[in-house]
Design a protein around this motif. Structure first.
Motif, PDB file in Angstrom:
ATOM      1  N   SER A  51     -15.598  11.450   5.811  1.00  0.00           N
ATOM      2  CA  SER A  51     -16.358  10.955   4.659  1.00  0.00           C
ATOM      3  C   SER A  51     -15.927  11.679   3.389  1.00  0.00           C
ATOM      4  N   GLY A  52     -15.830  10.945   2.309  1.00  0.00           N
ATOM      5  CA  GLY A  52     -15.480  11.500   1.009  1.00  0.00           C
ATOM      6  C   GLY A  52     -14.011  11.822   0.831  1.00  0.00           C
ATOM      7  N   VAL A  53     -13.158  11.354   1.730  1.00  0.00           N
ATOM      8  CA  VAL A  53     -11.735  11.678   1.627  1.00  0.00           C
ATOM      9  C   VAL A  53     -11.108  11.047   0.380  1.00  0.00           C
ATOM     10  N   SER A  54     -11.616   9.910  -0.055  1.00  0.00           N
ATOM     11  CA  SER A  54     -11.014   9.245  -1.214  1.00  0.00           C
ATOM     12  C   SER A  54     -11.344   9.946  -2.525  1.00  0.00           C
ATOM     13  N   GLN A  55     -12.325  10.849  -2.515  1.00  0.00           N
ATOM     14  CA  GLN A  55     -12.663  11.591  -3.730  1.00  0.00           C
ATOM     15  C   GLN A  55     -11.962  12.949  -3.794  1.00  0.00           C
ATOM     16  N   GLN A  56     -11.275  13.341  -2.752  1.00  0.00           N
ATOM     17  CA  GLN A  56     -10.598  14.636  -2.751  1.00  0.00           C
ATOM     18  C   GLN A  56      -9.271  14.541  -3.499  1.00  0.00           C
ATOM     19  N   ASP A  57      -8.794  15.708  -3.951  1.00  0.00           N
ATOM     20  CA  ASP A  57      -7.484  15.697  -4.607  1.00  0.00           C
ATOM     21  C   ASP A  57      -6.387  15.661  -3.532  1.00  0.00           C
ATOM     22  N   PRO A  58      -5.203  15.159  -3.886  1.00  0.00           N
ATOM     23  CA  PRO A  58      -4.124  14.972  -2.903  1.00  0.00           C
ATOM     24  C   PRO A  58      -3.730  16.250  -2.159  1.00  0.00           C
ATOM     25  N   ASN A  81       7.795  15.025   4.061  1.00  0.00           N
ATOM     26  CA  ASN A  81       7.716  13.766   4.805  1.00  0.00           C
ATOM     27  C   ASN A  81       6.421  13.009   4.565  1.00  0.00           C
ATOM     28  N   VAL A  82       5.476  13.618   3.865  1.00  0.00           N
ATOM     29  CA  VAL A  82       4.163  13.012   3.664  1.00  0.00           C
ATOM     30  C   VAL A  82       4.047  12.544   2.215  1.00  0.00           C
ATOM     31  N   LYS A  83       3.755  11.263   2.060  1.00  0.00           N
ATOM     32  CA  LYS A  83       3.562  10.678   0.725  1.00  0.00           C
ATOM     33  C   LYS A  83       2.124  10.194   0.626  1.00  0.00           C
ATOM     34  N   LEU A  84       1.511  10.473  -0.507  1.00  0.00           N
ATOM     35  CA  LEU A  84       0.131  10.076  -0.741  1.00  0.00           C
ATOM     36  C   LEU A  84       0.097   9.360  -2.076  1.00  0.00           C
ATOM     37  N   GLU A  85      -0.256   8.088  -2.070  1.00  0.00           N
ATOM     38  CA  GLU A  85      -0.308   7.348  -3.326  1.00  0.00           C
ATOM     39  C   GLU A  85      -1.673   6.706  -3.498  1.00  0.00           C
ATOM     40  N   GLY A  90      -9.028   4.385  -3.134  1.00  0.00           N
ATOM     41  CA  GLY A  90      -8.652   5.449  -2.211  1.00  0.00           C
ATOM     42  C   GLY A  90      -7.177   5.768  -2.291  1.00  0.00           C
ATOM     43  N   TYR A  91      -6.631   6.168  -1.168  1.00  0.00           N
ATOM     44  CA  TYR A  91      -5.230   6.543  -1.074  1.00  0.00           C
ATOM     45  C   TYR A  91      -4.590   5.824   0.116  1.00  0.00           C
ATOM     46  N   VAL A  92      -3.266   5.779   0.077  1.00  0.00           N
ATOM     47  CA  VAL A  92      -2.486   5.367   1.236  1.00  0.00           C
ATOM     48  C   VAL A  92      -1.590   6.552   1.584  1.00  0.00           C
ATOM     49  N   MET A  93      -1.755   7.046   2.792  1.00  0.00           N
ATOM     50  CA  MET A  93      -0.944   8.175   3.249  1.00  0.00           C
ATOM     51  C   MET A  93       0.137   7.644   4.172  1.00  0.00           C
ATOM     52  N   THR A  94       1.385   7.979   3.859  1.00  0.00           N
ATOM     53  CA  THR A  94       2.531   7.559   4.643  1.00  0.00           C
ATOM     54  C   THR A  94       3.259   8.790   5.164  1.00  0.00           C
ATOM     55  N   VAL A  95       3.518   8.798   6.443  1.00  0.00           N
ATOM     56  CA  VAL A  95       4.271   9.886   7.081  1.00  0.00           C
ATOM     57  C   VAL A  95       5.541   9.276   7.644  1.00  0.00           C
ATOM     58  N   ASP A  96       6.683   9.699   7.125  1.00  0.00           N
ATOM     59  CA  ASP A  96       7.981   9.160   7.516  1.00  0.00           C
ATOM     60  C   ASP A  96       8.899  10.337   7.841  1.00  0.00           C
ATOM     61  N   TYR A  97       9.236  10.498   9.119  1.00  0.00           N
ATOM     62  CA  TYR A  97      10.045  11.655   9.508  1.00  0.00           C
ATOM     63  C   TYR A  97      10.994  11.289  10.638  1.00  0.00           C
ATOM     64  N   GLU A  98      11.946  12.190  10.849  1.00  0.00           N
ATOM     65  CA  GLU A  98      12.968  11.985  11.867  1.00  0.00           C
ATOM     66  C   GLU A  98      13.025  13.221  12.758  1.00  0.00           C
ATOM     67  N   SER A 120      -9.870   5.439   2.321  1.00  0.00           N
ATOM     68  CA  SER A 120     -10.761   4.944   1.263  1.00  0.00           C
ATOM     69  C   SER A 120     -12.199   5.064   1.715  1.00  0.00           C
ATOM     70  N   ARG A 121     -13.121   4.708   0.833  1.00  0.00           N
ATOM     71  CA  ARG A 121     -14.538   4.752   1.177  1.00  0.00           C
ATOM     72  C   ARG A 121     -14.844   3.820   2.347  1.00  0.00           C
ATOM     73  N   ASN A 122     -14.171   2.667   2.364  1.00  0.00           N
ATOM     74  CA  ASN A 122     -14.391   1.665   3.407  1.00  0.00           C
ATOM     75  C   ASN A 122     -13.229   1.660   4.386  1.00  0.00           C
ATOM     76  N   ALA A 123     -12.769   2.843   4.787  1.00  0.00           N
ATOM     77  CA  ALA A 123     -11.574   2.915   5.664  1.00  0.00           C
ATOM     78  C   ALA A 123     -11.821   2.248   7.004  1.00  0.00           C
ATOM     79  N   GLY A 124     -13.062   2.173   7.450  1.00  0.00           N
ATOM     80  CA  GLY A 124     -13.344   1.518   8.713  1.00  0.00           C
ATOM     81  C   GLY A 124     -13.161   0.015   8.650  1.00  0.00           C
ATOM     82  N   ASP A 125     -13.080  -0.556   7.430  1.00  0.00           N
ATOM     83  CA  ASP A 125     -12.934  -1.994   7.263  1.00  0.00           C
ATOM     84  C   ASP A 125     -11.503  -2.463   7.216  1.00  0.00           C
ATOM     85  N   ASP A 126     -10.526  -1.531   7.274  1.00  0.00           N
ATOM     86  CA  ASP A 126      -9.132  -1.944   7.170  1.00  0.00           C
ATOM     87  C   ASP A 126      -8.676  -2.467   8.494  1.00  0.00           C
TER      88      ASP A 126
END
Length: 126
Positions: A51-58, A81-85, A90-98, A120-126
């Motif tokens: 909860s509250g992850v979308s209000q935290q800083d990256p 390897n971690v991108k946060l946009e 909210g945010y979209v977190m992408t982890v891309d590694y080899e 996001s606040r409604n992350a359970g709805d994705d």
């Protein structure tokens, strides 16, 4: 009446054993790579349910993510390897590694992994 024997010869058995041994050896190299990938996916899922992850800083979000990975002994994912946009509320977190593991002599097994999660606040709805 002449009886013929049927079955596997010793050389045939050794060849089958060698082939099975190669596959077992490859499995020993590949399974930890996928185990780590599933740990990354699990950490992303846990982040989305926080909860509250979308209000935290990256920086704080990434720190929480790497703490979860540390618990799972996933050490191939680096901060680069971690991108946060930011996306919407909210945010979209992408982890891309080899991951590269030596196999035999100069042959390597290379695994490329990519995971993405909406935070996001409604992350359970994705």
């Amino acid at each position: 009446m002449k009886r013929t024997q049927s079955g596997m010869t010793l050389i045939g058995f050794i060849l089958v054993l060698a082939v099975v041994g190669v596959f077992v050896y490859m499995g020993m190299k590949v399974i930890p790579m996928y185990s780590e990938y599933f740990a990354v996916k699990q950490a992303l899922k846990q982040m989305s349910q926080e909860s509250g992850v979308s209000q935290q800083d990256p920086k704080r979000i990434k720190d929480g993510f790497f703490r979860r990975l540390y618990i799972s002994y996933a050490d191939n994912v680096k901060p680069a390897n971690v991108k946060l946009e930011r996306r919407g509320a909210g945010y979209v977190m992408t982890v891309d590694y080899e991951v590269r593991r030596p196999l035999i002599a100069n042959f390597d097994i290379v695994g490329h992994f990519n995971a993405e999660q909406v935070l996001s606040r409604n992350a359970g709805d994705d």
